[in-house]
Design a protein around this motif. Structure first.
Motif, short mmCIF file in Angstrom:
data_model
loop_
_atom_site.label_atom_id
_atom_site.label_comp_id
_atom_site.label_asym_id
_atom_site.label_seq_id
_atom_site.Cartn_x
_atom_site.Cartn_y
_atom_site.Cartn_z
N UNK A 1 -10.68 0.24 -9.57
CA UNK A 1 -9.81 -0.17 -8.48
C UNK A 1 -10.43 -1.32 -7.71
N UNK A 2 -9.59 -2.24 -7.22
CA UNK A 2 -10.05 -3.33 -6.38
C UNK A 2 -9.22 -3.37 -5.11
N UNK A 3 -9.83 -3.94 -4.06
CA UNK A 3 -9.11 -4.11 -2.80
C UNK A 3 -9.84 -5.19 -2.03
N UNK A 4 -9.20 -5.70 -1.00
CA UNK A 4 -9.83 -6.74 -0.18
C UNK A 4 -9.11 -6.85 1.15
N UNK B 1 -9.61 1.54 1.12
CA UNK B 1 -8.91 0.96 2.26
C UNK B 1 -9.56 1.38 3.58
N UNK B 2 -10.02 2.64 3.66
CA UNK B 2 -10.67 3.07 4.88
C UNK B 2 -11.98 2.32 5.12
N UNK B 3 -12.65 1.94 4.05
CA UNK B 3 -13.87 1.13 4.19
C UNK B 3 -13.54 -0.24 4.77
N UNK C 1 0.82 -1.20 0.00
CA UNK C 1 0.00 0.00 0.00
C UNK C 1 0.86 1.27 0.00
N UNK C 2 0.25 2.32 -0.54
CA UNK C 2 0.86 3.64 -0.42
C UNK C 2 0.79 4.08 1.05
N UNK C 3 1.55 5.11 1.43
CA UNK C 3 1.50 5.56 2.83
C UNK C 3 0.10 5.92 3.33
N UNK C 4 -0.79 6.36 2.42
CA UNK C 4 -2.15 6.70 2.83
C UNK C 4 -3.10 5.51 2.76
N UNK C 5 -2.58 4.33 2.48
CA UNK C 5 -3.39 3.12 2.51
C UNK C 5 -3.90 2.63 1.17
N UNK C 6 -3.83 3.44 0.13
CA UNK C 6 -4.31 3.01 -1.18
C UNK C 6 -3.47 1.83 -1.68
N UNK C 7 -4.14 0.75 -2.08
CA UNK C 7 -3.42 -0.39 -2.62
C UNK C 7 -2.71 0.00 -3.91
N UNK C 8 -1.46 -0.40 -4.03
CA UNK C 8 -0.70 -0.06 -5.24
C UNK C 8 -1.28 -0.79 -6.43
N UNK C 9 -1.42 -0.07 -7.53
CA UNK C 9 -1.97 -0.61 -8.77
C UNK C 9 -1.41 0.19 -9.93
N UNK C 10 -1.17 -0.49 -11.04
CA UNK C 10 -0.71 0.22 -12.23
C UNK C 10 -1.74 1.24 -12.69
#
Length: 279
Positions: free
Chosen positions: A270-273, A201-203, A175-184
């Motif tokens: 965007x996806x996350x889990x 990510x906050x969700x 993740x980035x420092x703010x929590x966003x998952x890294x993605x191209x």
């Protein structure tokens, strides 16, 4: 390397030295998430092959195949710096020569989440190209990011059902420092969209915060996540709680449940889990 023959020759030479072979499949536009996979492969194995191939068969007609970020020269330098011995960057024609007519369909874990929303051909494309890479490289271990949790399950099922002798290693989401998952695809985001995107990510954090035990209901977990997304004006494509083993629908946390989310923020899908675990 561009050709299948050259990659096979390089792997054969490494195997003649009893080297263990690691494979990191990527679509390029490498970021720290990809590099973490390469470093893990470097630590685990003796000879690391990184593939760089934007696979057209896993994109639907309305998706971003033409716009997908490409930066091969930069990717080659990053991959080498992280420990890759070979960068395999084939053409579409090398992977899918004229007359190619075979598709692999993995059942059971492809009908929901991205399989439902991106269309049935998406994971057929993933399974087919990964099976080809396994045939070309014959790795001992292959490395994938847990951010693509459903993809990992699809590849595990592929390997199990077809008796492919490769160990599948799922590595943690970076993740980035703010929590966003890294993605191209994060490069598509403008500054305002970038801030809003952190809501995914906050969700997940908010959902985990309401889990008090194995009987915590799916409804309460999903409601907590939806509120955070709504505050950021994000309408998720899906937000679902499912079994981390087979993606079956679950109604409570139990011994752990996968909370998966996909959403469009501007041009970026965007996806996350996160695995929700009882406290």
């Amino acid at each position: 390397m561009r050709s299948i023959a050259d990659v096979r020759a390089a792997v054969a030479e490494a195997r003649s030295r009893d080297a263990a072979i690691g494979l990191v499949p990527t679509m390029g536009a490498l970021h720290e998430g990809h590099l973490s996979l390469i470093r893990r492969a470097r630590a685990d194995t003796d000879f690391v092959v990184v593939s760089l191939f934007v696979n057209p068969t896993q994109f639907a007609a309305n998706e971003d195949l033409g716009a997908y970020p490409r930066s091969e020269e930069r990717d080659a330098a990053l991959a080498a710096g992280a420990g890759a011995d070979v960068l395999f960057a084939p053409s579409v024609e090398e992977i899918y020569p004229s007359g190619f007519a075979t598709t692999i369909h993995v059942g059971g874990v492809t009908e929901v989440l991205d399989g439902e929303h991106r269309g049935p051909a998406h994971f057929d494309g993933v399974a087919t190209v990964v099976a080809k890479l396994f045939q070309i490289v014959a790795p001992d271990s292959a490395y994938f990011g847990q951010k693509d949790a459903q993809q990992v399950l699809v590849i595990r099922r592929l390997v199990r059902d077809l008796d492919i002798p490769v160990r599948i290693v799922a590595c943690p989401t970076v993740r980035e420092p703010d929590g966003l998952a890294m993605s191209s695809r994060n490069v598509y985001l403008d500054p305002d969209e970038r801030r809003r995107a952190t809501a995914l990510n906050r969700a997940l954090d908010a959902a985990q915060a309401v889990v008090t035990g194995p009987q915590t209901s799916a409804a309460s977990v999903l409601d907590a996540a939806r509120r955070v997304l709504a505050d950021a004006a994000i309408d998720p494509e899906y937000l679902e709680l499912r079994s981390p083993h087979d993606l079956a629908e679950v109604h409570s946390i139990g011994d752990g449940a996968l909370l998966a989310v996909a959403a469009r923020v501007g041009r970026a899908r965007l996806i996350d889990n996160r695995i929700m675990e009882a406290q």
